[in-house]
Design an enzyme around this catalytic site. Structure first.
Site, PDB file in Angstrom:
ATOM      1  N   ASP A  36       0.839  -1.189   0.000  1.00 42.74           N
ATOM      2  CA  ASP A  36       0.000   0.000   0.000  1.00 42.74           C
ATOM      3  C   ASP A  36       0.880   1.248   0.000  1.00 42.74           C
ATOM      4  O   ASP A  36       1.657   1.441   0.938  1.00 42.74           O
ATOM      5  CB  ASP A  36      -0.879  -0.038   1.262  1.00 42.74           C
ATOM      6  CG  ASP A  36      -2.087   0.854   1.138  1.00 42.74           C
ATOM      7  OD1 ASP A  36      -1.955   1.942   0.553  1.00 42.74           O
ATOM      8  OD2 ASP A  36      -3.157   0.463   1.630  1.00 42.74           O
ATOM      9  N   ASP A  37       0.798   2.032  -1.058  1.00 43.14           N
ATOM     10  CA  ASP A  37       1.560   3.303  -1.124  1.00 43.14           C
ATOM     11  C   ASP A  37       3.068   3.096  -1.230  1.00 43.14           C
ATOM     12  O   ASP A  37       3.840   3.931  -0.750  1.00 43.14           O
ATOM     13  CB  ASP A  37       1.320   4.185   0.125  1.00 43.14           C
ATOM     14  CG  ASP A  37      -0.063   4.784   0.188  1.00 43.14           C
ATOM     15  OD1 ASP A  37      -0.848   4.600  -0.749  1.00 43.14           O
ATOM     16  OD2 ASP A  37      -0.339   5.463   1.199  1.00 43.14           O
ATOM     17  N   CYS A  72      -5.563   4.862  -3.173  1.00 42.55           N
ATOM     18  CA  CYS A  72      -5.832   3.451  -2.872  1.00 42.55           C
ATOM     19  C   CYS A  72      -7.064   2.857  -3.540  1.00 42.55           C
ATOM     20  O   CYS A  72      -6.970   1.978  -4.386  1.00 42.55           O
ATOM     21  CB  CYS A  72      -5.984   3.261  -1.374  1.00 42.55           C
ATOM     22  SG  CYS A  72      -4.677   4.008  -0.400  1.00 42.55           S
ATOM     23  N   ASP A 326      -0.554  -0.312  -4.811  1.00 44.46           N
ATOM     24  CA  ASP A 326      -1.704   0.343  -5.443  1.00 44.46           C
ATOM     25  C   ASP A 326      -1.329   1.653  -6.129  1.00 44.46           C
ATOM     26  O   ASP A 326      -1.811   1.976  -7.205  1.00 44.46           O
ATOM     27  CB  ASP A 326      -2.863   0.539  -4.449  1.00 44.46           C
ATOM     28  CG  ASP A 326      -2.429   1.107  -3.112  1.00 44.46           C
ATOM     29  OD1 ASP A 326      -1.235   1.445  -2.960  1.00 44.46           O
ATOM     30  OD2 ASP A 326      -3.275   1.212  -2.206  1.00 44.46           O
ATOM     31  N   ASN A 327      -0.459   2.427  -5.467  1.00 46.59           N
ATOM     32  CA  ASN A 327      -0.018   3.708  -6.038  1.00 46.59           C
ATOM     33  C   ASN A 327       1.309   4.056  -5.393  1.00 46.59           C
ATOM     34  O   ASN A 327       1.692   3.449  -4.387  1.00 46.59           O
ATOM     35  CB  ASN A 327      -1.054   4.818  -5.771  1.00 46.59           C
ATOM     36  CG  ASN A 327      -1.470   4.883  -4.321  1.00 46.59           C
ATOM     37  OD1 ASN A 327      -2.530   4.366  -3.942  1.00 46.59           O
ATOM     38  ND2 ASN A 327      -0.645   5.470  -3.477  1.00 46.59           N
TER      39      ASN A 327
END
Ligand code: NAG
Ligand code: NAG
Ligand code: NAG
Length: 584
Positions: A36-37, A72, A326-327
């Protein structure tokens, strides 16, 4: 702990020797590790030795991999539906424009990747964060469809590293107060892996840890359907590493790249008005960065745990493992406090590493995007990856296809965002007029990345109708906007591909006009909309002088906005149709 893990490993080996014939199918297993991130541009990957040992050293690192919406929930919905956010209309993390309730309302709970994989004969497993606003209240109304077995992290505790709540299959949520979330997740992942191995079907497993996302205090989480703005009070701080990793990387700081807290403001809209970060903030941000690296260590161990188990079961060579996030993320670049949501390279160019049967060892520099993952996985599973609601195309996984697609594959990425830029950590955004704001307003934009032979561009049009054009070949930090609306007028226009910007821009305008509302085939072949006879397949082709009159004149419909909105309000987004070339 080590002893217990050793015993588990031994037990697994004995069972594996016992039961290997259970695997009756030749189709591969597919595992996605979705952090995540996680950034690519601040070197987080270099602090993960087990990821290197097990995945990078055995697979392909797709260096030009992009998310299309750098936050997200929209990005995860894009991953699991194979559609750009403009085709899901899940554009935010909370209702009304996003979150799990919006995903359900849009009809995707019956129509997304795990459902299609089950239809193709796969068993499907998931543990970790699925979407935002998937909560201790709505987890069963409805339950996410398509999973043979699942164990989801739930809001408002998703981002509490020491107070996670998980929810397994149809069972009620369980709190793991005081335990380390990534370690619990790892045990759950190993359990689901065992289920997959013994299920007599090929399996798909996603493991979605929260690291290195910031820690979020659940008491500051407002009911997204309730009164007020959930962003006003939400308290996000540095991620919390496992106790055993807290001493690591002393003195390590955010890499000091050219765009690190630059002397001159950069970007557009609210970003252009940020004040330079003070030393106090920079120190805080460096500590935040180090906490991210530490929090990723438990993920690194999780990768080791998965690969070791696959190897013990004797199925590692028949399993594809995709490692991605996700990003991306920025910390102090462009004067930004920790966060994402921007179109800068830090936020959109993200890790994707794949190992598996036939995947060569090395790096690939073809352009790939998150919209490509659903078709890639469906193709591996023998499913219908040619269905016309998919906005991407399968990522080539063998040496020959990678080499071939270097020439034939799309060269663009569609990038889009609706909403706000949110600062994470204890500092808000300080503006150059002395004001402090709790988010960046007017963070709605349409953008394009175009990467071809001898060109490397980022072009964006904001809801404020500001424009950005960066030539990353000469300006990798995206510090100098060469769009004529802001660049000082001079007799020497910057050249792109040897042509003046004024010749290149109308081509980019036309391309963006198509990509921002493309669907299916037109997302991977946008030039086919403008040049239906098929003779233009790249920016370079479009620059042929025989099209000069068309691009300089006819393309009246350029991307522009009526106003800034927090969601995908089509009436505010100006012209929708691209003009096709019908000359010659
Ligand atoms: C931890 O989670 C429990 C159960 O979900 C919740 O009641 C409690 O308020 C949480 N504690 C903190 C400090 O957030
Ligand atoms: C947002 O953009 C609009 C133009 O669409 C402008 O009028 C407004 O001042 C901007 N708001 C902020 C807070 O920058
Ligand atoms: C997207 O969803 C929002 C919120 O429900 C709605 O107002 C908007 O019209 C939708 N946009 C499109 C293009 O369907």
């Amino acid at each position: 702990m080590r002893c217990i893990l050793g015993l588990l490993g031994l037990a697994a080996t004995i069972r594996a020797l016992d039961q290997v014939p259970l695997k009756q199918e030749e189709r591969p297993n597919i595992i996605v590790v979705l952090t995540d991130d996680q950034d690519l541009h601040m070197d987080s990957i270099n602090y993960m030795p087990l990821l290197k040992k097990h995945i990078i050293d055995h697979g392909t690192f797709y260096k030009h991999h992009y998310c299309s919406t750098a936050i997200c929930c929209p990005s995860r919905v894009t991953l699991w539906t194979g559609r750009n956010a403009h085709n899901t209309n899940v554009t935010d993390v909370f209702p009304p424009y996003g979150g799990y309730p919006k995903f359900v309302a849009q009809g995707f709970n019956e129509n997304y990747l795990p459902v299609w994989l089950q239809d193709s004969g796969y068993n499907t497993y998931y543990t970790g964060k699925l979407f935002n606003a998937h909560t201790v209240d709505n987890w069963n109304s409805p339950h996410p469809a398509g999973w043979t077995s699942s164990d989801f992290l739930l809001d408002p505790h998703t981002y509490q590293y020491l107070n996670a709540t998980f929810q397994r299959n149809e069972n009620p949520p369980v709190s793991y107060q005081g335990q380390y979330a990534t370690d619990i997740l790892a045990e759950k992942a190993y359990g689901l892996l065992d289920e997959g191995v013994y299920s007599k079907k090929p399996f798909f497993l996603t493991v979605a840890p929260v690291a290195p996302h910031s820690n979020v205090d659940s008491n500051t989480f407002r009911d997204p359907n309730g009164e007020g703005d959930p962003l006003d009070e939400i308290h996000m701080t540095a991620p919390i590493p496992a106790e055993r990793h807290r001493h690591l990387f002393p003195g390590v700081k955010v890499p000091r790249t050219a765009n690190f807290n630059p002397d001159k403001p950069s970007g557009a809209s609210w970003i252009k008005h940020l004040a330079k970060l003070t030393d106090e903030v920079l120190t805080y941000n460096d500590n935040f960065y180090r906490a991210r690296l530490q929090a990723l260590q438990a993920v690194d161990e999780l990768v080791d745990g998965i690969v070791t188990r696959l190897s013990n079961y004797g199925i590692l060579e028949n399993t594809y493992i995709l490692y991605t996030t996700d990003n991306g993320y920025h910390i102090s670049q462009h004067r930004l406090n920790p966060g994402k949501e921007c179109g800068f390279e830090e936020d959109i160019n993200i890790p994707l590493i794949i190992r598996g049967p036939g995947v060569p060892v090395g790096e690939a520099d073809i352009v790939t995007a998150h919209t490509d993952l659903a078709p890639t996985i469906l193709k591996l599973a023998g499913g219908d990856w040619k269905r016309d609601d998919l906005d991407g195309s399968p990522i080539p996984l063998d040496q020959n296809s990678i080499r071939r697609e270097k020439v034939t594959r799309q060269e663009h990425v569609n990038v889009e965002f609706w909403g706000r830029g949110i600062p994470e950590g204890v500092y808000r955004f300080s503006l150059d007029d002395g004001r402090v704001v709790s988010y960046g307003s007017n963070n709605t934009y349409k953008a394009l990345r175009v990467i071809g032979q001898n060109y490397n561009l980022y072009y964006s049009v904001w809801c404020t109708n500001e424009h950005e054009l960066y030539d990353l070949a000469t300006d990798p930090g995206q510090l100098t906007n060469i769009h004529p609306s802001v660049a000082p007028s001079s007799s020497t226009q910057p050249l792109v591909l040897g042509f003046p910007v004024s010749k290149v821009l109308p081509r980019l305008d036309a391309l963006l006009m198509v990509t921002k509302s493309c669907k299916g085939y037109t997302c991977t072949h946008p030039w086919s909309v403008i040049h239906p006879n098929g003779d233009v397949r790249s920016l370079r082709d479009a620059l042929d002088e025989k099209f000069d009159a068309f691009y300089l004149g006819e393309v009246a419909s350029r991307v522009q906005f009526e106003k800034c909105e927090l969601g995908y309000i089509i009436e505010s987004e100006g012209p929708q149709e691209a003009v096709a070339f019908d000359g010659l």
